[in-house]
Write a protein that holds these residues in place. Sequence first.
Motif, PDB file in Angstrom:
ATOM      1  N   ILE A   7       1.432  -0.911  -0.035  1.00 34.74           N
ATOM      2  CA  ILE A   7       0.230  -0.333  -0.407  1.00 34.74           C
ATOM      3  C   ILE A   7       0.834   1.440   0.328  1.00 34.74           C
ATOM      4  CG2 ILE A   7      -1.702   1.439   1.422  1.00 34.74           C
ATOM      5  CD1 ILE A   7      -2.793  -1.129   1.915  1.00 34.74           C
ATOM      6  N   GLN A   8       2.125   1.761   0.915  1.00 32.02           N
ATOM      7  CA  GLN A   8       2.896   2.300   0.719  1.00 32.02           C
ATOM      8  C   GLN A   8       3.679   2.851  -0.407  1.00 32.02           C
ATOM      9  OE1 GLN A   8       3.280   4.393   3.801  1.00 32.02           O
ATOM     10  NE2 GLN A   8       4.516   6.179   2.181  1.00 32.02           N
ATOM     11  N   GLU A   9       4.009   1.658  -1.202  1.00 31.14           N
ATOM     12  CA  GLU A   9       4.550   1.641  -2.313  1.00 31.14           C
ATOM     13  C   GLU A   9       3.476   2.259  -3.517  1.00 31.14           C
ATOM     14  OE1 GLU A   9       6.223  -2.690  -3.168  1.00 31.14           O
ATOM     15  OE2 GLU A   9       7.482  -2.318  -1.685  1.00 31.14           O
ATOM     16  N   ALA A  10       2.203   1.555  -3.459  1.00 38.34           N
ATOM     17  CA  ALA A  10       1.346   2.377  -4.392  1.00 38.34           C
ATOM     18  C   ALA A  10       1.429   3.773  -4.388  1.00 38.34           C
ATOM     19  CB  ALA A  10      -0.340   1.833  -3.760  1.00 38.34           C
ATOM     20  N   ILE A  11       0.839   4.217  -2.869  1.00 39.80           N
ATOM     21  CA  ILE A  11       0.921   5.752  -3.163  1.00 39.80           C
ATOM     22  C   ILE A  11       2.230   6.791  -2.679  1.00 39.80           C
ATOM     23  CG2 ILE A  11       0.709   7.805  -0.466  1.00 39.80           C
ATOM     24  CD1 ILE A  11      -0.875   5.387   0.751  1.00 39.80           C
ATOM     25  N   ALA A  30       0.981   8.196   4.118  1.00 39.71           N
ATOM     26  CA  ALA A  30       1.378   9.731   3.273  1.00 39.71           C
ATOM     27  C   ALA A  30       2.893   9.070   2.234  1.00 39.71           C
ATOM     28  CB  ALA A  30       1.632  10.981   4.111  1.00 39.71           C
ATOM     29  N   ASN A  31       2.025   9.831   1.705  1.00 40.22           N
ATOM     30  CA  ASN A  31       3.003   9.608  -0.048  1.00 40.22           C
ATOM     31  C   ASN A  31       4.657  10.180   0.133  1.00 40.22           C
ATOM     32  OD1 ASN A  31       3.344  11.624  -0.938  1.00 40.22           O
ATOM     33  ND2 ASN A  31       2.531  11.320  -3.116  1.00 40.22           N
ATOM     34  N   LYS A  32       5.895  10.046   0.530  1.00 38.09           N
ATOM     35  CA  LYS A  32       7.249  10.186  -0.049  1.00 38.09           C
ATOM     36  C   LYS A  32       6.777  12.037  -0.309  1.00 38.09           C
ATOM     37  CE  LYS A  32      10.307   6.198  -0.250  1.00 38.09           C
ATOM     38  NZ  LYS A  32      10.995   5.947  -1.692  1.00 38.09           N
ATOM     39  N   VAL A  33       6.479  12.830  -1.513  1.00 41.44           N
ATOM     40  CA  VAL A  33       6.274  13.520  -1.751  1.00 41.44           C
ATOM     41  C   VAL A  33       6.014  14.748  -0.984  1.00 41.44           C
ATOM     42  CG1 VAL A  33       5.621  15.656  -3.853  1.00 41.44           C
ATOM     43  CG2 VAL A  33       6.325  12.878  -4.238  1.00 41.44           C
ATOM     44  N   SER A  34       5.062  14.070  -0.741  1.00 38.81           N
ATOM     45  CA  SER A  34       3.990  14.829   0.496  1.00 38.81           C
ATOM     46  C   SER A  34       5.159  15.225   2.396  1.00 38.81           C
ATOM     47  CB  SER A  34       3.102  14.099   1.342  1.00 38.81           C
ATOM     48  OG  SER A  34       2.389  14.362   3.231  1.00 38.81           O
ATOM     49  N   HIS A  35       6.015  14.095   2.386  1.00 36.68           N
ATOM     50  CA  HIS A  35       6.926  14.554   3.170  1.00 36.68           C
ATOM     51  C   HIS A  35       7.731  14.788   3.131  1.00 36.68           C
ATOM     52  CE1 HIS A  35       5.813  10.867   6.377  1.00 36.68           C
ATOM     53  NE2 HIS A  35       4.911  10.267   5.557  1.00 36.68           N
ATOM     54  N   GLU A  36       7.674  15.423   1.910  1.00 30.23           N
ATOM     55  CA  GLU A  36       9.350  15.996   1.542  1.00 30.23           C
ATOM     56  C   GLU A  36       8.827  17.979   1.467  1.00 30.23           C
ATOM     57  OE1 GLU A  36      10.824  14.478  -2.082  1.00 30.23           O
ATOM     58  OE2 GLU A  36      11.483  12.444  -1.405  1.00 30.23           O
TER      59      GLU A  36
END
Length: 91
Positions: A7-11, A30-36
Amino acid sequence: MKTEQEIQEAIDSVPNALTIFDENLVPILANKVSHELYEVLHAAMKEGKTYREATFLSIKAADPKLCDDECWQLADMLEAQDEAAKEKIRT
């Protein structure tokens, strides 16, 4: 059934910032882009700050020239928009 990692990989494959909040405006995914892009917001919420407090800190970090009152006004406006959207979904 998908695993949490799948699920995390898909997000994370979503090219834009994506955060899914629960009913209390606490991020649950949250996805990586959001965290960045929203590093301050995510870090503050991880520390236990409310959405409003985390938004204030995020705004203050993005534009340190704003006074605290302006940051709180913007944080309140964003929280109100999120609450209105949440209410719209319920109806």
